[in-house]
Motif scaffolding. Structure first.
Motif, PDB file in Angstrom:
ATOM      1  N   ASN A 182      20.710 195.789  71.215  1.00 12.46           N
ATOM      2  CA  ASN A 182      20.780 196.243  72.353  1.00 12.46           C
ATOM      3  C   ASN A 182      19.951 196.532  73.591  1.00 12.46           C
ATOM      4  N   SER A 183      18.850 195.745  73.395  1.00 11.93           N
ATOM      5  CA  SER A 183      17.790 196.119  74.259  1.00 11.93           C
ATOM      6  C   SER A 183      17.469 194.825  75.237  1.00 11.93           C
ATOM      7  N   PRO A 184      18.131 194.986  76.495  1.00 16.25           N
ATOM      8  CA  PRO A 184      18.045 194.022  77.439  1.00 16.25           C
ATOM      9  C   PRO A 184      16.684 193.440  77.649  1.00 16.25           C
ATOM     10  N   GLN A 185      15.726 194.187  77.655  1.00 17.18           N
ATOM     11  CA  GLN A 185      14.408 193.750  77.516  1.00 17.18           C
ATOM     12  C   GLN A 185      14.091 192.747  76.407  1.00 17.18           C
ATOM     13  N   LEU A 186      14.522 193.064  75.318  1.00 18.31           N
ATOM     14  CA  LEU A 186      14.135 192.163  74.094  1.00 18.31           C
ATOM     15  C   LEU A 186      14.996 190.857  74.328  1.00 18.31           C
ATOM     16  N   LEU A 187      16.165 191.097  74.637  1.00 16.33           N
ATOM     17  CA  LEU A 187      17.034 189.857  74.882  1.00 16.33           C
ATOM     18  C   LEU A 187      16.531 188.924  75.813  1.00 16.33           C
ATOM     19  N   LEU A 188      16.454 189.439  76.952  1.00 14.25           N
ATOM     20  CA  LEU A 188      15.985 188.816  78.264  1.00 14.25           C
ATOM     21  C   LEU A 188      14.962 187.839  77.722  1.00 14.25           C
ATOM     22  N   GLU A 189      13.824 188.276  77.115  1.00 17.52           N
ATOM     23  CA  GLU A 189      12.720 187.579  76.830  1.00 17.52           C
ATOM     24  C   GLU A 189      12.990 186.236  75.774  1.00 17.52           C
ATOM     25  N   VAL A 190      13.852 186.252  75.176  1.00 11.65           N
ATOM     26  CA  VAL A 190      14.299 185.167  74.197  1.00 11.65           C
ATOM     27  C   VAL A 190      15.564 184.527  74.807  1.00 11.65           C
ATOM     28  N   ALA A 191      16.140 184.977  75.844  1.00 15.20           N
ATOM     29  CA  ALA A 191      17.211 184.313  76.408  1.00 15.20           C
ATOM     30  C   ALA A 191      16.967 183.012  77.140  1.00 15.20           C
ATOM     31  N   LEU A 192      18.024 181.973  76.911  1.00 20.82           N
ATOM     32  CA  LEU A 192      17.479 180.686  77.846  1.00 20.82           C
ATOM     33  C   LEU A 192      18.551 180.654  78.998  1.00 20.82           C
ATOM     34  N   THR A 193      19.504 181.914  79.223  1.00 15.03           N
ATOM     35  CA  THR A 193      20.081 181.692  80.215  1.00 15.03           C
ATOM     36  C   THR A 193      19.589 182.046  81.529  1.00 15.03           C
ATOM     37  N   ARG A 194      20.249 181.726  82.597  1.00 19.75           N
ATOM     38  CA  ARG A 194      19.849 181.920  83.964  1.00 19.75           C
ATOM     39  C   ARG A 194      20.905 182.721  84.515  1.00 19.75           C
ATOM     40  N   PRO A 195      20.500 183.362  85.684  1.00 16.69           N
ATOM     41  CA  PRO A 195      21.498 184.046  86.458  1.00 16.69           C
ATOM     42  C   PRO A 195      22.538 183.021  86.849  1.00 16.69           C
ATOM     43  N   LEU A 196      23.874 183.604  86.711  1.00 17.30           N
ATOM     44  CA  LEU A 196      25.075 182.631  87.189  1.00 17.30           C
ATOM     45  C   LEU A 196      25.015 182.811  88.529  1.00 17.30           C
ATOM     46  N   ASP A 197      24.878 183.443  89.183  1.00 27.55           N
ATOM     47  CA  ASP A 197      24.770 183.450  90.658  1.00 27.55           C
ATOM     48  C   ASP A 197      23.450 183.694  91.133  1.00 27.55           C
ATOM     49  N   PRO A 198      22.603 182.959  91.586  1.00 26.17           N
ATOM     50  CA  PRO A 198      21.289 183.079  91.918  1.00 26.17           C
ATOM     51  C   PRO A 198      21.196 184.228  93.009  1.00 26.17           C
ATOM     52  N   ALA A 199      22.250 184.486  93.902  1.00 29.12           N
ATOM     53  CA  ALA A 199      22.318 185.332  95.050  1.00 29.12           C
ATOM     54  C   ALA A 199      22.191 186.761  94.562  1.00 29.12           C
ATOM     55  N   CYS A 200      22.716 186.804  93.195  1.00 27.85           N
ATOM     56  CA  CYS A 200      23.031 188.145  92.444  1.00 27.85           C
ATOM     57  C   CYS A 200      21.519 189.093  92.418  1.00 27.85           C
ATOM     58  N   HIS A 201      21.544 189.933  93.143  1.00 25.92           N
ATOM     59  CA  HIS A 201      20.369 190.842  93.432  1.00 25.92           C
ATOM     60  C   HIS A 201      20.254 192.053  92.274  1.00 25.92           C
ATOM     61  N   VAL A 202      18.823 192.209  91.647  1.00 22.39           N
ATOM     62  CA  VAL A 202      18.664 193.337  90.785  1.00 22.39           C
ATOM     63  C   VAL A 202      17.764 194.022  91.217  1.00 22.39           C
ATOM     64  N   LEU A 203      17.922 195.362  91.736  1.00 22.98           N
ATOM     65  CA  LEU A 203      16.936 196.389  91.869  1.00 22.98           C
ATOM     66  C   LEU A 203      16.554 197.272  90.837  1.00 22.98           C
ATOM     67  N   VAL A 204      15.225 197.172  90.459  1.00 24.37           N
ATOM     68  CA  VAL A 204      14.833 198.084  89.353  1.00 24.37           C
ATOM     69  C   VAL A 204      13.942 199.301  89.911  1.00 24.37           C
ATOM     70  N   SER A 205      14.795 200.356  89.954  1.00 24.30           N
ATOM     71  CA  SER A 205      13.726 201.423  90.624  1.00 24.30           C
ATOM     72  C   SER A 205      13.383 202.658  89.565  1.00 24.30           C
ATOM     73  N   VAL A 206      12.533 203.343  89.902  1.00 26.35           N
ATOM     74  CA  VAL A 206      11.907 204.349  88.922  1.00 26.35           C
ATOM     75  C   VAL A 206      11.417 205.654  89.804  1.00 26.35           C
ATOM     76  N   GLY A 207      11.640 206.881  89.533  1.00 28.28           N
ATOM     77  CA  GLY A 207      10.994 208.038  90.187  1.00 28.28           C
ATOM     78  C   GLY A 207       9.566 208.012  90.092  1.00 28.28           C
ATOM     79  N   GLN A 208       8.601 208.342  91.144  1.00 30.58           N
ATOM     80  CA  GLN A 208       7.377 208.648  91.254  1.00 30.58           C
ATOM     81  C   GLN A 208       6.948 209.578  89.904  1.00 30.58           C
ATOM     82  N   HIS A 209       7.641 210.449  89.823  1.00 32.40           N
ATOM     83  CA  HIS A 209       7.499 211.453  88.752  1.00 32.40           C
ATOM     84  C   HIS A 209       8.177 211.209  87.298  1.00 32.40           C
ATOM     85  N   ASP A 210       8.741 210.211  87.118  1.00 30.04           N
ATOM     86  CA  ASP A 210       9.181 209.617  85.885  1.00 30.04           C
ATOM     87  C   ASP A 210       7.967 209.447  84.906  1.00 30.04           C
ATOM     88  N   SER A 211       8.164 209.582  83.815  1.00 25.17           N
ATOM     89  CA  SER A 211       6.861 209.551  82.747  1.00 25.17           C
ATOM     90  C   SER A 211       6.175 207.979  82.831  1.00 25.17           C
TER      91      SER A 211
END
Ligand SMILES: N[C@@H](CC(=O)c1ccccc1NC=O)C(=O)O
Length: 307
Positions: free
Chosen positions: A221-250
């Protein structure tokens, strides 16, 4: 040298060098807030979520407690923009709470600012632990998206937004296999907010007590570990992924977000990374109640396809 694992970095995962106490600290978001105590931060988060939900239900046309499956907990709330049209973009929100707290009934943070701009917002419930397991939650989230696509085939795009544990559940959908569900949702974007993408460290913290995750469960259930070994590419190359984190997060939350972003880029995803200025783990999401908040604006610009 092939780029594998943590962006080509070799050696054991950095969290393995932390003591039990340090690990517990790094994965206790309320200990990192700067403007209030831990308890007060959690109370304020619940209070703002509660108020935002009351306001959304009082001021917006909605369908509440709609079943997306047979299970008692498989319900979602749909909030419509003014002048109901099913041909709108849809944004699905998955709440956080370490897969063991939180509810759709206190998580309508983004409803008012988004519906005001013509976006239909769906707040999804899933069976938190101890009732639900990680595998079940991932399956429920998958089926909630399939349900929305089938119910609203004329949607102008489905966007997924998740906070913390909810960002993990949303991120798992980057790897979902839709074929067995008979429909491929019109996924156009992901807004991942202060998420956890490698669950292995959680196994060694007190957060795992109700979850009862094994290392195998965490791996599966870890997308980090699964993506590292996945051979799949995004279905829709335009699909945007925003990864955001708070300045004060650990620091561990920062590391997880950065490494996930890097892995997405290496996998060919159209991803971007944002550290949200002066936000802690809770402010980063409760401020979505405000239309002029930087993250609300980023989400709206992406959905409304403005530059
Ligand atoms: N006991 C946790 C609670 C927590 O992490 C949390 C609470 C509400 C919403 C999201 C959270 N974090 C991840 O899902 C803490 O130390 O803050």
């Amino acid at each position: 040298r092939p780029l594998a694992g943590r962006g080509g970095m070799e050696g054991p995962a950095p969290w393995k060098r932390l003591s039990k106490e340090e690990l517990e600290d790094q994965y206790s978001p309320s200990r990192w807030v700067i403007r209030r105590g831990a308890e007060e931060a959690l109370r304020t988060y619940s209070h703002i979520g509660d108020e935002a939900t009351k306001k959304a239900r009082a001021t917006r046309k909605s369908l509440l407690h709609v079943s997306y499956g047979d299970g008692e907990g498989e319900k979602l709330d749909i909030y419509f923009p003014e002048g109901v049209s099913e041909a709108s973009p849809f944004c699905l929100f998955f709440h956080g709470g370490y897969w063991q707290s939180g509810s759709k009934d206190t998580s309508a943070f983004m409803v008012n600012p988004l519906t005001e701009q013509g976006v239909t917002v769906v707040v999804v419930a899933y069976d938190i632990a101890p009732k639900g397991t990680l595998d079940q939650m991932v399956d429920q989230v998958t089926r909630s998206i399939v349900f929305v696509q089938k119910q609203y085939p004329c949607n102008e795009g489905i966007y997924l937004c998740g906070h913390s544990a909810g960002a993990h559940l949303a991120a798992m959908m980057l790897l979902a296999n839709w074929t067995k569900h008979g429909v491929t949702p019109n996924l156009k974007g992901f807004f991942l907010v202060s998420g956890i993408y490698d669950l292995k460290p959680i196994v060694y913290t007190s957060q795992n007590a109700p979850l009862l995750m094994t290392l195998e469960d965490a791996q599966r259930n870890s997308p980090q570990l699964l993506l590292e070994v996945a051979l799949t590419r995004p279905l829709d190359p335009a699909c945007h992924v925003l990864v955001s984190v708070g300045q004060h997060d650990s620091p561990e939350f920062h590391r997880q977000s950065k490494e996930f972003y890097q892995t997405l880029r290496q996998g060919g995803w159209n991803a971007s990374f944002e550290e949200i200025h002066d936000m802690d783990h809770f402010e980063i999401i409760w401020n979505l109640t405000q239309k002029d908040y930087v993250l609300t604006q980023m989400i709206l610009r992406t959905i409304l396809q403005e530059p």
